[in-house]
Design a protein around this motif. Structure first.
Motif, PDB file in Angstrom:
ATOM      1  N   TYR A   1     -26.947 -61.617 -87.840  1.00  0.00           N
ATOM      2  CA  TYR A   1     -28.414 -61.369 -87.988  1.00  0.00           C
ATOM      3  C   TYR A   1     -28.984 -62.865 -87.694  1.00  0.00           C
ATOM      4  O   TYR A   1     -30.262 -63.002 -87.516  1.00  0.00           O
ATOM      5  N   GLY A   2     -28.222 -63.828 -87.757  1.00  0.00           N
ATOM      6  CA  GLY A   2     -28.424 -65.326 -87.331  1.00  0.00           C
ATOM      7  C   GLY A   2     -29.224 -65.852 -88.580  1.00  0.00           C
ATOM      8  O   GLY A   2     -29.970 -66.929 -88.277  1.00  0.00           O
ATOM      9  N   ARG A   3     -29.087 -65.352 -89.528  1.00  0.00           N
ATOM     10  CA  ARG A   3     -29.943 -65.931 -90.885  1.00  0.00           C
ATOM     11  C   ARG A   3     -29.170 -66.923 -91.374  1.00  0.00           C
ATOM     12  O   ARG A   3     -27.953 -67.117 -91.241  1.00  0.00           O
ATOM     13  N   PRO A   4     -29.970 -67.917 -92.165  1.00  0.00           N
ATOM     14  CA  PRO A   4     -29.232 -68.981 -92.852  1.00  0.00           C
ATOM     15  C   PRO A   4     -28.302 -68.816 -93.833  1.00  0.00           C
ATOM     16  O   PRO A   4     -28.383 -67.627 -94.510  1.00  0.00           O
ATOM     17  N   MET A   5     -27.036 -69.267 -93.971  1.00  0.00           N
ATOM     18  CA  MET A   5     -26.120 -69.110 -95.063  1.00  0.00           C
ATOM     19  C   MET A   5     -26.477 -69.387 -96.370  1.00  0.00           C
ATOM     20  O   MET A   5     -27.064 -70.498 -96.502  1.00  0.00           O
ATOM     21  N   GLN A   6     -26.295 -68.607 -97.226  1.00  0.00           N
ATOM     22  CA  GLN A   6     -26.512 -68.965 -98.812  1.00  0.00           C
ATOM     23  C   GLN A   6     -25.331 -68.684 -99.625  1.00  0.00           C
ATOM     24  O   GLN A   6     -24.627 -67.756 -99.182  1.00  0.00           O
TER      25      GLN A   6
ATOM     26  N   VAL B   1     -15.376 -74.488-100.090  1.00  0.00           N
ATOM     27  CA  VAL B   1     -15.554 -73.120 -99.329  1.00  0.00           C
ATOM     28  C   VAL B   1     -17.004 -73.198 -98.721  1.00  0.00           C
ATOM     29  O   VAL B   1     -16.973 -72.852 -97.322  1.00  0.00           O
ATOM     30  N   ALA B   2     -18.018 -73.232 -99.357  1.00  0.00           N
ATOM     31  CA  ALA B   2     -19.530 -73.029 -98.799  1.00  0.00           C
ATOM     32  C   ALA B   2     -19.619 -73.995 -97.818  1.00  0.00           C
ATOM     33  O   ALA B   2     -20.107 -73.495 -96.828  1.00  0.00           O
ATOM     34  N   PRO B   3     -19.236 -75.245 -97.779  1.00  0.00           N
ATOM     35  CA  PRO B   3     -19.897 -76.253 -96.760  1.00  0.00           C
ATOM     36  C   PRO B   3     -19.009 -75.955 -95.325  1.00  0.00           C
ATOM     37  O   PRO B   3     -19.524 -75.833 -94.205  1.00  0.00           O
TER      38      PRO B   3
END
Length: 298
Positions: free
Chosen positions: A4-9, A284-286
């Protein structure tokens, strides 16, 4: 497959253990200074070993500066929605806009009844959740007084307030076809768990959410899709899905984002949680953000 192209959190899911508050607060600190986005706290008031979720969330917000906090997910049968709206708005004001509201229809009914809550059938629980969304939003409104005549909840000229300082998201922790449709029509987000909504089930569940959104004239991409995930970050070989080295986590979470439509990952560590959260934030996250951005550009 969907993206859906949403920002990753990214966020964490600490266990609210009453006998280990120091660890809970250390996890919250690690998430905050590590640049994570969210802390989700499970809400099982009948669990005698757990602190009260709402009191704990207030303590976490008081000890953090950036990270947002939400119940993952709030136990509706034991928490009247008008009072929950008041508590949510209060925490949002106190934290300068760092509170969101995860909401569930209820489970573990024997324990709910033992604590004085109602016994609800699946249909009744779904109906109560739909009504609760209406009640909560009415309690956050600009109206001088509001009335609501539902089967499960009623308001009789109550004066709403205080107002939240930002538009609090209502994220539903649901899995049934009817309530997935309600996510699409009425909610801001969906927060399932890997343990009961595995990757193989996600496409069909997204379809129901998306159909509800389209029917309500909404863009399905406006709905945040959070995923409670559990596992361990190791230095050894893979032990299965989300049990392995950081490179495995990066690959698997990136696939869940770009092929399975999930945009936010709430990590519940299996053991050594403070160290695990630090590794999740640093290793992981970055990297997941970077991989997902590259895939989307391509």
């Amino acid at each position: 497959m969907a993206d859906y192209g949403r920002p990753m959190q990214f966020g964490v899911f600490p266990t609210p253990a009453a006998d280990d508050l120091e660890t809970v607060l250390a996890i919250a600190h690690a998430a905050d200074v590590g640049g994570l986005d969210l802390i989700g706290v499970q809400d099982h008031p009948y669990q005698r070993r757990f602190l009260d979720t709402w009191v704990l969330m207030a303590a976490i917000l008081a000890r953090t500066e950036q990270v947002r906090v939400f119940p993952d997910v709030a136990n509706l049968p034991l928490r009247p929605p008008a009072m929950m709206a008041k508590a949510a708005a209060s925490l949002d004001v106190i934290s300068a806009g760092r509170f969101e509201l995860g909401l569930g229809a209820g489970a573990f009914w024997e324990a709910v009844v033992a604590m004085g809550g109602p016994q609800r059938s699946p249909g009744e629980a779904a109906g109560a959740l739909v009504e609760a969304i209406d009640v909560i939003r009415a309690m956050w409104s600009d109206e001088r007084s509001v009335r609501y005549a539902g089967r499960h909840y009623q308001l009789s000229g109550v004066k709403p307030g205080p107002k939240p300082v930002h538009d609090i998201g209502i994220w539903l922790g649901v899995g049934g076809p009817r309530l997935l449709g309600v996510v699409g029509t009425s909610a801001n987000g969906w927060v399932p768990s890997l343990s009961n909504a595995g990757p193989d089930r996600l496409p069909t569940m997204h379809e129901r959410i998306d159909a509800g959104a389209v029917a309500a004239g909404r863009d399905p991409a406006d709905i945040q899709r959070l995923y409670n995930v559990f596992g361990s970050i190791t230095d050894g070989a893979s032990g299965g899905l989300l049990h392995g080295p950081p490179s495995q986590w990066v690959e698997e979470l990136s696939v869940l984002a770009t092929e399975y439509g999930m945009d936010s990952f709430i990590f519940g560590p299996a053991e050594d949680p403070v160290t695990q959260v630090r590794r999740f934030a640093d290793e992981v996250a970055p990297a997941v953000r970077e991989v997902v951005a590259k895939v989307r550009r391509a």
